[in-house]
Design an enzyme around this catalytic site. Structure first.
Site, PDB file in Angstrom:
ATOM      1  N   GLU A 259       0.891  -1.182   0.000  1.00 46.58           N
ATOM      2  CA  GLU A 259       0.000   0.000   0.000  1.00 46.58           C
ATOM      3  C   GLU A 259       0.912   1.209   0.000  1.00 46.58           C
ATOM      4  OE1 GLU A 259      -3.143  -0.033  -0.387  1.00 46.58           O
ATOM      5  OE2 GLU A 259      -3.648  -2.106   0.074  1.00 46.58           O
ATOM      6  N   CYS A 293      -2.477   9.070   2.487  1.00 45.08           N
ATOM      7  CA  CYS A 293      -2.158   8.625   1.124  1.00 45.08           C
ATOM      8  C   CYS A 293      -3.342   8.884   0.197  1.00 45.08           C
ATOM      9  CB  CYS A 293      -1.808   7.148   1.130  1.00 45.08           C
ATOM     10  SG  CYS A 293      -3.057   6.171   1.965  1.00 45.08           S
TER      11      CYS A 293
HETATM   12  P1  NAP Z   1       8.088   5.365   4.688  1.00 41.13           P
HETATM   13  O1  NAP Z   1       9.228   6.263   4.925  1.00 41.13           O
HETATM   14  O2  NAP Z   1       8.093   4.526   3.480  1.00 41.13           O
HETATM   15  O3  NAP Z   1       7.995   4.449   5.987  1.00 41.13           O
HETATM   16  C1  NAP Z   1       7.004   3.463   6.128  1.00 41.13           C
HETATM   17  C2  NAP Z   1       7.526   2.372   7.029  1.00 41.13           C
HETATM   18  O4  NAP Z   1       8.647   1.744   6.416  1.00 41.13           O
HETATM   19  C3  NAP Z   1       8.014   2.871   8.395  1.00 41.13           C
HETATM   20  O5  NAP Z   1       7.703   1.897   9.354  1.00 41.13           O
HETATM   21  C4  NAP Z   1       9.515   2.964   8.177  1.00 41.13           C
HETATM   22  O6  NAP Z   1      10.276   2.883   9.359  1.00 41.13           O
HETATM   23  C5  NAP Z   1       9.738   1.734   7.312  1.00 41.13           C
HETATM   24  N1  NAP Z   1      10.982   1.769   6.562  1.00 41.13           N
HETATM   25  C6  NAP Z   1      11.702   2.824   6.128  1.00 41.13           C
HETATM   26  N2  NAP Z   1      12.797   2.395   5.460  1.00 41.13           N
HETATM   27  C7  NAP Z   1      12.765   1.042   5.478  1.00 41.13           C
HETATM   28  C8  NAP Z   1      13.606   0.013   4.963  1.00 41.13           C
HETATM   29  N3  NAP Z   1      14.714   0.300   4.290  1.00 41.13           N
HETATM   30  N4  NAP Z   1      13.259  -1.261   5.168  1.00 41.13           N
HETATM   31  C9  NAP Z   1      12.138  -1.567   5.845  1.00 41.13           C
HETATM   32  N5  NAP Z   1      11.296  -0.654   6.357  1.00 41.13           N
HETATM   33  C10 NAP Z   1      11.607   0.637   6.175  1.00 41.13           C
HETATM   34  O7  NAP Z   1       6.715   6.140   4.676  1.00 41.13           O
HETATM   35  P2  NAP Z   1       6.172   7.176   5.744  1.00 41.13           P
HETATM   36  O8  NAP Z   1       6.861   8.468   5.498  1.00 41.13           O
HETATM   37  O9  NAP Z   1       6.198   6.597   7.115  1.00 41.13           O
HETATM   38  O10 NAP Z   1       4.630   7.259   5.350  1.00 41.13           O
HETATM   39  C11 NAP Z   1       4.188   8.062   4.355  1.00 41.13           C
HETATM   40  C12 NAP Z   1       3.971   7.293   3.072  1.00 41.13           C
HETATM   41  O11 NAP Z   1       3.107   6.203   3.293  1.00 41.13           O
HETATM   42  C13 NAP Z   1       3.297   8.136   2.031  1.00 41.13           C
HETATM   43  O12 NAP Z   1       3.900   7.952   0.780  1.00 41.13           O
HETATM   44  C14 NAP Z   1       1.875   7.600   2.005  1.00 41.13           C
HETATM   45  O13 NAP Z   1       1.198   7.811   0.806  1.00 41.13           O
HETATM   46  C15 NAP Z   1       2.098   6.173   2.307  1.00 41.13           C
HETATM   47  N6  NAP Z   1       0.864   5.575   2.832  1.00 41.13           N
HETATM   48  C16 NAP Z   1       0.178   4.726   2.016  1.00 41.13           C
HETATM   49  C17 NAP Z   1      -1.002   4.176   2.463  1.00 41.13           C
HETATM   50  C18 NAP Z   1      -1.779   3.244   1.581  1.00 41.13           C
HETATM   51  O14 NAP Z   1      -2.610   2.546   2.125  1.00 41.13           O
HETATM   52  N7  NAP Z   1      -1.533   3.202   0.290  1.00 41.13           N
HETATM   53  C19 NAP Z   1      -1.480   4.469   3.730  1.00 41.13           C
HETATM   54  C20 NAP Z   1      -0.758   5.336   4.534  1.00 41.13           C
HETATM   55  C21 NAP Z   1       0.431   5.880   4.059  1.00 41.13           C
HETATM   56  P3  NAP Z   1      10.804   4.243  10.057  1.00 41.13           P
HETATM   57  O15 NAP Z   1       9.622   4.906  10.593  1.00 41.13           O
HETATM   58  O16 NAP Z   1      11.727   3.796  11.106  1.00 41.13           O
HETATM   59  O17 NAP Z   1      11.490   5.039   8.982  1.00 41.13           O
END
Ligand code: NAP
Length: 485
Positions: A259, A293
């Site tokens: 997602e 998102c």
């Molecule tokens: P993110 O930076 O991709 O982080 C999401 C999760 O991934 C966090 O738990 C993060 O941990 C972890 N993560 C980061 N780098 C990683 C790696 N190399 N390996 C494994 N896990 C890793 O996203 P975000 O800034 O938290 O959230 C915003 C994004 O989420 C936006 O793009 C939004 O559109 C998307 N989103 C999508 C949906 C959907 O249902 N489509 C819903 C909500 C949000 P850390 O926190 O420790 O960095």
């Protein structure tokens, strides 16, 4: 003590350790969690290392067989109890969301209720997984299909919906008979840990739900995904991180549910009801301070309505009170961090360089990670603001003359999660919605999320669907049995 101070403490007993094999354990290192409304330290939680992540996999693997073989009715009852506990203690959940995420109280309560719904919905789904039974066209055998839980699931969630993203994955995983290791976002771990305690109290057996919070998601996740006992990854987060994880899961041909990011267009077609469109725009743009998102990221408004729509949208935005979410009178809280705030402010600067006119609607309080609601006038389709997921309270307005052109601009993105259409009548709205390259389209609606509906995106917004009838199947394998006739 001010009313804000009185409520800014964590709920009694909010866990801060790692949940491994049904026990709250203290990690060797700690991770600081900040209140983005004040920038003060809120708590310290366990900072898992690779060994902790693998201990969580050990526990989930040991718990898998007994849980998978528990009658579906019993698994359902655990989830139903979790729904009831969460509903009874909904304000504790909302308080944690507000304190660590910064969003407004009304948004936090809305999220907490939505999150609890996944427990109720998947309690109902657990007992309704249907297989199939039919004669093969050649008449030589019966084709029987059944479903079996996939195994240990690794779940990664973002900071913007710390409760709902956790329950949207944990509930179907447990309903299907899988066990789970959840890794919440480092900025908002407290809510997910609280959800883990709810499940523990609801009777989830030791090891079925494990939660590791960490400041080193890359190393911990890579080790977990390389472990052959882990059978599936369900990730919600940004598209770039999703792509990194897909490379890792490809190495083991792991089932991967993604997602990812969005860039939702909001179309106001000729003849639309402007008041209804503004009401929808306020929900689609301002819920969660725009950090969703599904948030409307760019507004395409027919030339005949743009003056009226912009004026009324501005009026509605001006009525919002900006301030700490813990104060229930505020409508727009803080962004999750100063880093996130600065990213949004930088985008506003870029919008100006691109020829747009940012219009700050109100002032922001000092101290926290606040961003005022903004309209951006005279935006050109193709400029940075229409190409980038803003994730904040910023509404760029693009004018169009022709519906075909609006549809082309709406679909001109690598993302395909959500779109919104306000038309002169339902028929036109539905017809235009069916031309959207998006997994979800709101027609005369600014809010779509529903535990009973399939949530997910097309194109680079993701793979698979959560919620609805689809969600449980992300955690099930299909097995075909051929029986000779
Ligand atoms: P993110 O930076 O991709 O982080 C999401 C999760 O991934 C966090 O738990 C993060 O941990 C972890 N993560 C980061 N780098 C990683 C790696 N190399 N390996 C494994 N896990 C890793 O996203 P975000 O800034 O938290 O959230 C915003 C994004 O989420 C936006 O793009 C939004 O559109 C998307 N989103 C999508 C949906 C959907 O249902 N489509 C819903 C909500 C949000 P850390 O926190 O420790 O960095």
């Amino acid at each position: 003590m001010s009313p804000t101070d009185a409520t800014s403490t964590l709920p009694t007993g909010a866990p801060t350790g790692l949940l491994i094999d049904g026990t709250w354990t203290t990690a060797a290192r700690q991770l600081r969690v900040e209140d983005p409304a004040t920038l003060a330290t809120l708590a310290e939680v366990g900072d898992a290392e690779v060994a902790d992540g693998l201990a969580a996999v050990d526990a989930a693997y040991a718990a898998f067989d007994p849980w998978a073989h528990r009658p579906a009715r019993e698994r359902a009852e655990v989830l139903r109890r979790a729904f009831e506990i969460m509903t009874d203690e909904i304000e504790d959940c909302a308080r944690l969301i507000v304190l660590e995420n910064g969003k407004a109280w009304a948004d936090a309560i809305g999220e907490a209720r939505y999150a609890a719904e996944f427990f109720r919905w998947f309690a109902e789904e657990a007992v309704r997984v249907a297989g199939g039974f039919r004669e093969a066209p050649a008449g030589d055998k019966m084709i029987i299909t059944d479903h079996t839980p996939i195994g240990v699931a690794y779940l990664i969630t973002p900071w913007n919906f710390p409760a709902a993203m956790a329950t949207r994955k944990l509930a179907p995983a447990l309903a299907a008979g899988c066990t789970a290791v959840l890794k919440p976002a480092a900025q908002t771990p407290l809510t997910a840990l609280w959800v883990g305690e709810v499940l523990r109290r609801a009777g989830a057996p030791n090891g079925t739900v494990n939660i590791v919070t960490t400041s080193d998601p890359g190393s911990v996740s890579e080790a977990i995904l390389a472990d052959e006992r882990v059978r599936t990854l369900s990730f919600t987060g940004s598209t770039p991180v999703g792509k990194v994880l897909l490379e890792q899961t490809a190495k083991r041909v792991l089932v991967s549910s993604m997602e990812l990011g969005g860039n939702a267009p909001f179309l106001v077609l000729e003849g639309a009801d402007v008041d209804a469109a503004v009401e929808g725009a306020m929900l689609a743009k301002m819920r969660n301070g725009g950090a969703a998102c599904t948030a409307a990221n760019r507004f395409y408004v027919h030339a005949s309505l743009v003056g009226d729509f912009t004026a009324r949208f501005r009026e509605a935005l001006a009525s919002l009170k900006v301030g700490p979410g813990i104060d229930r009178g505020n409508d727009l809280g803080a962004m999750v961090s100063t880093h996130e705030r600065d990213k949004i402010l930088e985008l506003l600067g870029q919008a100006e360089d691109d020829g747009g006119r940012p219009d700050a609607i109100s002032a922001t309080p000092d101290g926290g990670a606040f961003v005022a609601p903004h309209l951006v006038h005279d935006v050109t389709h193709g400029s940075t603001l229409t190409r980038t997921e803003v994730f904040g309270p910023v509404a760029p307005i693009v004018t169009f003359e022709d519906t075909d052109d609006a549809v082309r601009m709406a679909n001109d993105t690598e993302f395909g999660l959500m779109a919104y259409v306000y038309g002169p009548d339902k028929g036109t709205g539905i017809a235009v919605a069916r031309r959207m390259d998006a997994g979800m389209v709101g027609i005369d609606r600014g809010l779509l999320s529903d535990a009973a509906a399939p949530f997910g995106g097309m194109k680079e917004s993701g793979l698979g669907r959560e919620g609805g009838f689809h969600g449980i199947h992300e955690f099930l394998e299909t097995r075909y049995l051929g029986v000779s006739l």
